[in-house]
Enzyme design. Structure first.
Site, PDB file in Angstrom:
ATOM      1  N   LYS A  14       0.855  -1.206   0.000  1.00  0.00           N
ATOM      2  CA  LYS A  14       0.000   0.000   0.000  1.00  0.00           C
ATOM      3  C   LYS A  14       0.881   1.243   0.000  1.00  0.00           C
ATOM      4  CE  LYS A  14      -0.311  -0.432   5.018  1.00  0.00           C
ATOM      5  NZ  LYS A  14      -1.131  -0.930   6.135  1.00  0.00           N
ATOM      6  N   ARG A  28     -10.818  -0.550  14.897  1.00  0.00           N
ATOM      7  CA  ARG A  28     -10.998   0.300  13.711  1.00  0.00           C
ATOM      8  C   ARG A  28     -11.998  -0.351  12.765  1.00  0.00           C
ATOM      9  NH1 ARG A  28      -4.889   1.225  11.515  1.00  0.00           N
ATOM     10  NH2 ARG A  28      -5.397  -0.870  10.804  1.00  0.00           N
ATOM     11  N   TYR A  58      15.689  30.627   6.753  1.00  0.00           N
ATOM     12  CA  TYR A  58      14.512  31.365   7.244  1.00  0.00           C
ATOM     13  C   TYR A  58      14.559  31.504   8.764  1.00  0.00           C
ATOM     14  CZ  TYR A  58      11.887  31.142   2.837  1.00  0.00           C
ATOM     15  OH  TYR A  58      11.460  31.300   1.551  1.00  0.00           O
ATOM     16  N   MET A 101      11.262  24.764   1.651  1.00  0.00           N
ATOM     17  CA  MET A 101      10.434  23.950   0.763  1.00  0.00           C
ATOM     18  C   MET A 101      11.295  23.140  -0.212  1.00  0.00           C
ATOM     19  SD  MET A 101       7.347  25.091  -1.798  1.00  0.00           S
ATOM     20  CE  MET A 101       6.296  25.775  -0.526  1.00  0.00           C
TER      21      MET A 101
END
Ligand SMILES: *Cc1c(COP(=O)(O)O)cnc(C)c1O
Length: 379
Positions: A45, A143, A270, A318
């Site tokens: 998955k 769940r 930053y 980023m």
């Protein structure tokens, strides 16, 4: 759009290398842990935990891997379209439309609740062709899966559903790696009791499976039952910290894109959260949180350069990360930088990055962004 020149263009130097041979050795190591008659369901998955489900699934053979499990119908369809010929189990949950589509594509459906069972029954009746399912019981994860009060209506439905083919009954451990935790034994007892209730009502399956990576490492596998293993195949420690001695499959690298000497007292990145305390060699690497390199590693992780650890300084941006390479002898523009994996004698593991950023190795691996190209070796 592809032109003859494409193959000569060197795209960004940030990439992930996936070692298919290491993955297959892990498959063999896991198989060797299993009791007789047990087989492996490879859990691929989340795009194979970030490694790329299709190339890994294609490397598997029916001989070694009984089934491939994914979470989403989209993931199952992608494998189907890639002509993977190992049976695919979708763990779900699925919507009504998706159930009809899964049946059409002969994808094995993990039935996770009474509503899904009703829809499966209707779809099978309408199609008048077998729909293969694995029925999930909630033995204590809380769940998904049927609980005790769902069993009577479920047996009633299955008694009148000749086209629903119940291949397996399964459940999922929540604490498998902790030998001192009493919950795993409780889950087994509850699962056995629910399977017994179903059997008394005339519902049984030829197969059971309950074990994930942690349970497999701890040998909580009944002979003949299947195991659903993900993390072990990627060489990581499993969710509830079951240690494994398997090989990492992913190596995440980039190259130094800018290298400069900054005087004492220079802020970097930053927020000016880091200020040089000596004359420093600062390397900038073209990777950032948009690639899945966690922001929480700001000032709090190492990378490997020339076989040596070098600390990240300042904030993760980023698209960029800054590294103090002052102590790396001979460091040069274009040097390979390892974010995850081995270089020389040093290794940065997914567990290390997870620990430093307050998450799980699972999240680190799944989080490596889609804009980081994967290259496959050893296939
Ligand atoms: C993800 C998953 C697994 C595999 O878990 P690992 O800890 O990676 O082995 C097994 N079963 C289910 C239901 C899952 O969702």
């Amino acid at each position: 759009m592809s032109t003859a020149a494409d193959s000569e263009i060197h795209w960004r130097p940030t990439k992930v290398e996936i070692d298919i041979a290491a993955f297959l050795r892990n498959v063999e190591t896991v198989r060797a842990m299993l009791p007789s008659g047990s087989r492996l369901i490879a859990v691929l998955k989340a795009d194979g935990y970030g490694h790329g489900a299709i190339p890994l699934a294609r490397a598997c053979t029916r001989h070694h891997v009984a089934m491939i499990a994914v979470s989403l119908l989209e993931e199952a369809m992608a494998l189907h379209e890639a002509a993977v010929d190992i049976p695919i189990l979708v763990l779900g949950p699925l919507t009504d439309d998706q159930i009809a589509l899964a049946a059409e594509y002969e994808i094995v459906i993990g039935v996770t609740g009474p509503e899904m069972l009703e829809t499966v029954t209707e779809v099978a009746k309408r199609r008048r062709r077998p729909v293969r399912i694995h029925l999930k019981l909630d033995s204590g994860m809380g769940r998904m899966g049927l609980v005790e009060s769902d069993l009577a209506p479920a047996t009633e439905l299955l008694a009148h559903a000749p086209f629903v083919q119940l291949d397996a009954i399964y459940s999922h451990y929540s604490t498998a790696s902790d030998p001192s935790h009493p919950h795993a034994a409780r889950q087994v007892a509850r699962f056995r009791e629910m399977v017994g209730t179903l059997r008394e009502a005339g519902v049984s399956a030829p197969l059971e499976h309950m074990a994930n990576s942690a349970a497999t490492v701890r040998s909580l596998v009944d002979p003949g039952s299947f195991v659903r293993v993900g993390m072990l195949l990627f060489g990581g420690e499993s969710l509830d910290s079951g240690k494994s001695a398997l090989e990492p499959v992913m190596r995440w690298t980039t190259r130094i894109a800018r290298l400069k000497t900054l005087p004492t007292g220079s802020p970097v990145g930053y927020g000016a959260t880091f200020v040089t305390e000596r004359e420093s060699r600062i390397a900038t690497i073209p990777v950032g949180y948009a690639d899945g390199y966690p922001f929480r590693l700001s000032g709090n992780a190492d990378v490997l350069v020339r076989g040596q650890r070098a600390p990240i300084v300042g904030r993760v941006s980023m698209d960029l990360v800054t590294v103090d390479v002052s102590d790396v002898e001979g460091v040069a523009l274009g040097d390979e930088v390892v974010l995850l994996g081995t270089q020389g004698d040093e290794t940065i593991s997914a567990e290390e990055l997870a620990e430093r950023s307050g998450t799980l190795a699972y999240e680190v691996l799944c989080g490596v962004g889609h804009r980081v190209p994967r290259t496959y070796i050893g296939g």
